[in-house]
Design a protein around this motif. Structure first.
Motif, PDB file in Angstrom:
ATOM      1  N   GLY B  13      10.421  47.759  92.390  1.00  0.00           N
ATOM      2  CA  GLY B  13       9.923  46.576  93.097  1.00  0.00           C
ATOM      3  C   GLY B  13      10.596  45.285  92.674  1.00  0.00           C
ATOM      4  O   GLY B  13      10.436  44.242  93.311  1.00  0.00           O
ATOM      5  N   THR B  15      13.520  42.466  92.019  1.00  0.00           N
ATOM      6  CA  THR B  15      14.749  42.021  92.647  1.00  0.00           C
ATOM      7  C   THR B  15      15.722  41.812  91.503  1.00  0.00           C
ATOM      8  O   THR B  15      15.455  41.023  90.602  1.00  0.00           O
ATOM      9  CB  THR B  15      14.552  40.687  93.403  1.00  0.00           C
ATOM     10  N   LYS B  29      17.065  45.105  95.949  1.00  0.00           N
ATOM     11  CA  LYS B  29      15.640  45.366  95.788  1.00  0.00           C
ATOM     12  C   LYS B  29      15.527  46.745  95.161  1.00  0.00           C
ATOM     13  O   LYS B  29      15.919  47.750  95.746  1.00  0.00           O
ATOM     14  CB  LYS B  29      14.962  45.324  97.166  1.00  0.00           C
ATOM     15  N   GLN B  31      14.137  50.127  94.096  1.00  0.00           N
ATOM     16  CA  GLN B  31      13.120  51.031  94.643  1.00  0.00           C
ATOM     17  C   GLN B  31      13.424  52.473  94.276  1.00  0.00           C
ATOM     18  O   GLN B  31      14.573  52.914  94.342  1.00  0.00           O
ATOM     19  CB  GLN B  31      13.094  50.921  96.176  1.00  0.00           C
ATOM     20  N   GLU B 146       7.660  35.788 103.105  1.00  0.00           N
ATOM     21  CA  GLU B 146       7.982  37.167 102.690  1.00  0.00           C
ATOM     22  C   GLU B 146       8.681  37.180 101.350  1.00  0.00           C
ATOM     23  O   GLU B 146       8.320  37.928 100.439  1.00  0.00           O
ATOM     24  CB  GLU B 146       8.954  37.777 103.704  1.00  0.00           C
ATOM     25  N   GLU B 147       9.706  36.338 101.236  1.00  0.00           N
ATOM     26  CA  GLU B 147      10.500  36.319 100.005  1.00  0.00           C
ATOM     27  C   GLU B 147       9.663  35.908  98.806  1.00  0.00           C
ATOM     28  O   GLU B 147       9.770  36.492  97.731  1.00  0.00           O
ATOM     29  CB  GLU B 147      11.698  35.378 100.163  1.00  0.00           C
ATOM     30  N   GLU B 150       7.740  38.922  97.790  1.00  0.00           N
ATOM     31  CA  GLU B 150       8.608  39.901  97.131  1.00  0.00           C
ATOM     32  C   GLU B 150       8.958  39.478  95.718  1.00  0.00           C
ATOM     33  O   GLU B 150       9.091  40.320  94.830  1.00  0.00           O
ATOM     34  CB  GLU B 150       9.922  40.029  97.908  1.00  0.00           C
ATOM     35  N   HIS B 151       9.132  38.189  95.520  1.00  0.00           N
ATOM     36  CA  HIS B 151       9.523  37.677  94.213  1.00  0.00           C
ATOM     37  C   HIS B 151       8.341  37.353  93.328  1.00  0.00           C
ATOM     38  O   HIS B 151       8.496  36.793  92.253  1.00  0.00           O
ATOM     39  CB  HIS B 151      10.408  36.445  94.385  1.00  0.00           C
TER      40      HIS B 151
END
Lengths: 455, 308
Positions: B13, B15, B29, B31, B146-147, B150-151
């Motif tokens: 998960g 970055t 990313k 995963q 979104e970013e 994610e971060h």
């Protein structure tokens, strides 16, 4: 801020007493006698279409256009006439004023206002204010580190709350203060220092709360070698028992001018000189300040208690030293910042040992050449990537309707930065490291290959 | 890992930044089960990345290798997907310091754009501050949200999809600093003023054109801002190179040795002076500027809101 003390600033003198209790950012007027009065926000007297000329072809500068003499103006000031009124008088008594263009009149008024309207604003200290101030007034104390260069260091170094930072600076504690401000009291800082103790004159000007200093450690450079080689011992501290706490006595948040002035004048010679060992000078300064406080204590407490007190302090210092050494030995610092008068190469090569992999480091040097050498040595050593040597250019602008242009003077140089990122240090053979080195360099054009060699 | 805190090992998960060599890197990313193609071969996330220490060297399938780096806002700025022209770290550094940003600061920003400055601000104001960022383009606002998620920084930022010139930042009297990077900043000065704390704060407007700057400065003055100051900052990068210059052949000197300088018969002198590599050349280290440099990004105008 001491009560009823005269402060002199830019040919103005006044007492700060009346300022206490007001909010930061308040603007005051200096009235006769030097007391501060809060300035009411006044509406600028709208100048209706006043008389003005078109250009300066007929304006002769013979120094005789102002009819008021020095004495006249002094008399006005002594009478307690407000600055605004003095400016008005000057305008009325100027033979050439009406002939000036509107822009020239504007410029004239601004200039006179600055000189005669004694208005000051008291602002809360910050990195922005202190770094611009130090650069303008005492650049020698901070190795000519211009404030935009400092700004780059803080960002390139990813300085933020929660980091464990290693800092080595001889900029009167300005860089340390800037880092502490960006960390907000979170995380920890280990300050490496030359000689007897770190100089933190500027740090105390930030006005940080007490707890910020709970996670601030210091470690003598003279012990770094032993730490790296594993032979560290806390038995010998870097100075005599007279060694005092690093100079941070005045933490009440304002420029305690008198004390900082005495320290700074004594340090002036050491920072200006580009010679090796200034340690003894600094030690003397520390000892002087120490003896001052210690002298009073001796008088009051008596000898026996004094000895016990000294022993206790020594033990405490030793304990802190061991604690700090342990922190360093973890070799997991989140970054390294260097900004000193010393040659950066030995500092970097040794202090990078304590930094974790994949962490940024930034080195400041007033001169470019030492950083060239540093770059080369780092390439040889390995364990670093993304090395970049840079400087920033800063330009100020005047923005006025129909009169916008860059300002007349520009800073010639604000120093250089070498930055990079650490990676897992691998003991590679010489050919492998040169391969790595080549990978890190950009390809040069075929033409230059004849004359250039990769480092 | 997080953009506001360092982690030691690479986790699912995260970055991460893959570093291939001089100024060649890209974000990835991480995963379980994923594969990333590089010019050195494939990187298999499950075996090559997850669990490894940040800063490690990873060998790819073709034999070449890369370094995996912990993300920072600066690395993100160099590698993020551009949706708009972005601000680079040089300007960002000056903005951060001149706006006096630090942990706990409340900041308002518009437009969000590609989130370059946003990430840097979030990093600086964490863990107790907050960023209110306004973007009038719906997709860009969405992508930014979104970013941030994610971060793992979504708790530090609020994205609003609206026009700052018409509707402001959505907050009043809470901000320590306001930043404007929009086509008509003078239209937002009033909103900026009301977003700032009553006791005062700092404002910055970034504009590429001097005409925009002029209008903005005027608007700032009209709204009672003080200490209005415009400047620009440019980055100069140097490449460290060892240079060899040929020493010209000036022929042989006459019998009397009164001439000085580059006498080719005086080889030993030159040797001690420059460290000759081969006969007739002098070698030295130099910081060579790049062929081209960025000459202009935008003008930065700073000002202070105060009670008076």
């Amino acid at each position: 801020m001491a009560v009823h003390r005269k402060v002199i600033f830019e040919k103005q003198w006044f007492y700060l007493d009346n300022a206490i209790g007001h909010i930061y950012g308040t603007t005051f007027e200096v009235s006769s006698g030097g007391s501060l009065q809060p300035k009411e926000k006044m509406e600028e007297t709208t100048t209706d279409t006043k008389e003005a000329g078109t250009d300066n072809r007929n304006i002769v500068d013979d120094g005789k256009s102002q009819k008021l003499t020095h004495d006249d103006i002094k008399a006005l000031k002594d009478k307690g006439i407000k600055g605004q009124e003095i400016v008005q008088q000057l305008i009325e008594n100027s033979t050439t004023f009406r002939g000036k263009t509107e822009f020239a009149q504007d410029k004239y008024i601004k200039k006179k206002k600055k000189k005669y309207e004694a208005v000051i604003t008291i602002v809360k200290p910050s990195t922005r204010i202190l770094s611009t101030m130090y650069y303008a007034r005492e650049p020698g104390k901070i190795n000519h580190l211009r404030y935009d260069t400092l700004a780059q260091m803080l960002t390139l170094g990813n300085i933020r709350a929660g980091n464990k930072m290693i800092v080595m600076e001889t900029c009167a504690g300005l860089v340390l203060g800037a880092i502490m401000e960006r960390m907000g009291g979170y995380g920890s800082i280990i300050q490496m220092y030359p000689g007897g103790g770190p100089v933190r004159a500027a740090t105390s000007c930030f006005g940080f709360p007490e707890f910020f200093f709970n996670t601030l450690y210091e470690f003598p450079l003279s012990k770094v070698d032993s730490l790296v080689s594993g032979t560290f011992s806390s038995e010998t501290l870097p100075s005599e028992p007279e060694y005092n706490v690093p100079v941070e006595e005045e933490r009440n948040g304002s420029l305690d001018e008198k004390q900082t002035l005495t320290q700074e004048t004594e340090e002036e010679s050491s920072t200006e000189a580009v010679v090796e060992s200034n340690e003894t000078e600094e030690q003397e300064t520390m000892d002087l300040a120490a003896e001052d406080t210690e002298y009073k204590e001796t008088k009051e407490k008596g000898n026996k208690e004094n000895i016990r007190e000294k022993q206790r302090k020594q033990q405490e210092r030793r304990r802190k030293l061991v604690e700090t050494a342990a922190l360093l030995e973890e070799k997991n610092a989140d970054g390294l910042i260097v900004a000193s008068r010393f040659h950066p190469t030995p500092l970097l090569l040794s202090l990078l040992e304590f930094v974790a992999p994949s962490r940024p480091f930034v080195v400041y040097c007033q001169y470019k050449e030492p950083l060239l050498e540093c770059y080369t040595k780092l390439r040889e050593k390995g364990g670093v990537i993304n090395l970049k040597l840079s400087e920033t250019w800063l330009r100020n602008y005047q923005v006025l309707p129909d009169r916008s242009h860059p300002k007349l003077t520009m800073s010639g140089g604000g120093g250089y930065l070498l930055s990079g990122i650490t990676v897992t240090a691998e003991k590679v053979q010489s050919d492998a490291s040169s391969l790595e080195g080549q990978k890190m360099e950009e390809p040069t054009s075929k033409k230059r290959k004849l004359q250039e060699l990769h480092c | 890992m997080s953009f506001v805190q360092y982690g030691d090992t690479i986790k699912d998960g995260d970055t991460a930044i893959v570093f291939l060599g001089h100024e060649s890197m890209f974000p990835v990313k991480v995963q379980h089960g994923s594969k990333t193609q590089t010019k050195y071969g494939v990187i298999r996330h499950s075996t090559d990345l997850i669990g490894k220490r940040y800063g490690s060297k990873v060998t790819c399938s073709k034999g070449g290798w890369v370094f995996i780096l912990h993300p920072t806002p600066e690395l993100w700025t160099m590698n993020l997907p551009h949706r708009t022209q972005i601000l680079y770290s040089t300007d960002i550094s000056l903005i951060t310091m001149m706006l006096e940003l630090k942990p706990g600061s409340i900041v308002c920003e518009s437009g969000t754009g590609s989130g370059s400055l946003s990430h840097a601000i979030i990093r600086t104001v964490a863990p107790t501050g907050h960023l209110y960022t306004v973007e009038f383009h719906q997709q860009r606002a969405e992508k930014a949200k979104e970013e941030f998620q994610e971060h793992k920084v979504e708790h530090l930022v609020t994205v609003k999809n609206q026009d700052v010139c018409k509707n402001g930042f959505g907050v009043s009297n809470v901000a320590d600093a306001v930043f404007l990077d929009i086509p008509s900043p003078w239209e937002a000065i009033g909103h900026a003023k009301s977003a700032l704390k009553i006791e005062g704060g700092r404002i910055c407007s970034f504009s590429p054109c001097i005409e925009q700057v002029q209008r903005t400065c005027l608007a700032m003055e009209e709204h009672g801002f003080t200490e209005i100051n415009t400047l620009e900052i440019l980055l100069r990068v140097y490449n460290v190179r060892t240079i060899s210059l040929q020493i010209p052949d000036l022929g042989k000197a006459a019998e009397d040795n009164s001439s000085t300088g580059f006498d080719s018969s005086n080889q030993s002198n030159q040797g001690s002076l420059f460290g000759i590599l081969q006969q007739g050349t002098a070698q030295f280290k130099s910081g060579v500027p790049l062929k081209e440099m960025v000459g202009h990004t935008g003008y930065l105008t700073f000002a202070t809101k105060s009670l008076f």
